[in-house]
Design an enzyme around this catalytic site. Structure first.
Site, PDB file in Angstrom:
ATOM      1  N   ARG A   1      32.057   0.707  34.006  1.00  0.00           N
ATOM      2  CA  ARG A   1      31.280   1.548  33.077  1.00  0.00           C
ATOM      3  C   ARG A   1      31.350   1.029  31.634  1.00  0.00           C
ATOM      4  NH1 ARG A   1      31.928   6.976  30.394  1.00  0.00           N
ATOM      5  NH2 ARG A   1      29.893   7.997  30.485  1.00  0.00           N
TER       6      ARG A   1
ATOM      7  N   ILE B   1      24.664   7.882  27.899  1.00  0.00           N
ATOM      8  CA  ILE B   1      25.153   7.503  29.229  1.00  0.00           C
ATOM      9  C   ILE B   1      25.812   8.776  29.746  1.00  0.00           C
ATOM     10  CG2 ILE B   1      27.262   6.472  28.199  1.00  0.00           C
ATOM     11  CD1 ILE B   1      27.401   4.615  30.666  1.00  0.00           C
ATOM     12  N   SER B   2      25.390   9.256  30.898  1.00  0.00           N
ATOM     13  CA  SER B   2      25.827  10.559  31.390  1.00  0.00           C
ATOM     14  C   SER B   2      27.331  10.609  31.649  1.00  0.00           C
ATOM     15  CB  SER B   2      25.092  10.918  32.687  1.00  0.00           C
ATOM     16  OG  SER B   2      23.761  11.260  32.413  1.00  0.00           O
ATOM     17  N   GLN B   3      27.860  11.827  31.585  1.00  0.00           N
ATOM     18  CA  GLN B   3      29.257  12.075  31.917  1.00  0.00           C
ATOM     19  C   GLN B   3      29.493  11.661  33.375  1.00  0.00           C
ATOM     20  OE1 GLN B   3      30.186  16.214  31.506  1.00  0.00           O
ATOM     21  NE2 GLN B   3      32.264  15.998  32.283  1.00  0.00           N
TER      22      GLN B   3
END
Length: 213
Positions: A37, A63-65
């Protein structure tokens, strides 16, 4: 940037956090452990990469959790080889998770700058969606429909009928619906005209942008 043992260790910890929050799907947790990530973020923010939170990226997007990515992926119940339409490519992190799960991914991104950057980046780190396009997510990709699964990774003020129509009978669509706060919603297509709807609590997403041109 490299992917080191330290990074891999942090990913193990992140997967444990996501699992503790309720995600049980082992394949989804493996994907969280496998995907670097930190490479999806600006190197100066590398310390934030393995915290369970969303983070700003280019073009006013995030950027999503990781928990949210894992939760949506689990709701889809992905089987290897299924075709998946992703609305909102964004950083490509969710796209990579879908690829790790063995799906054939068709993804649409509304922001040109992000689309170009992510398309190059994903192939560079070895994730190859079947089709990545720049366009209006509200319209979906009728030319490749129907899809086994559909995932929307931005907050939709309403459920686009075009997307429901592109779902196979028996297929599942996960979409966060609402304006300021979204309710994570699952639609299961029971027949040509019938859908079962389930709701899974409140989340916060950046808005799904419509093409006003």
């Amino acid at each position: 940037m490299k992917d080191t043992f330290k990074h891999k260790g942090k990913r193990q910890q992140l997967a444990a956090i996501v699992e503790a929050k309720g995600v049980k799907d082992k394949k989804v947790l493996e994907a969280i452990k496998n995907i670097p990530r930190h490479l999806f973020m600006d190197s100066s923010f590398e310390d934030h990469a393995y915290q369970d939170k969303a983070f700003p990226i280019a073009a006013d997007q995030t950027i999503s959790q990781p928990y949210t990515v894992a939760f949506q992926s689990e709701l889809l119940e992905i089987k290897k080889g299924e075709t998946i339409l992703e609305i909102g490519t964004g950083s490509g992190y969710q796209t990579a998770v879908l690829c790790e799960l063995g799906a054939k991914v068709y993804s649409i991104e509304r922001q040109q700058e992000l689309y170009k950057k992510t398309k190059l980046f994903l192939s560079k780190i070895g994730y190859r969606p079947k089709f990545l396009s720049f366009g209006d997510g509200y319209k979906g990709l009728p030319e490749y429909a129907p899809f086994d699964k559909i995932i929307v990774t931005a907050g939709a003020p309403f459920v686009p009928k075009a997307l429901l129509s592109q779902l196979k009978v028996g297929g599942r669509m996960v979409i966060p619906v609402g304006d300021n706060v979204q309710v994570m919603t699952l639609y299961i297509r029971k027949s040509a005209k019938e859908f079962e709807k389930r709701e899974y609590g409140d989340f916060r997403f950046v808005p799904l942008l419509e093409d006003k041109n």
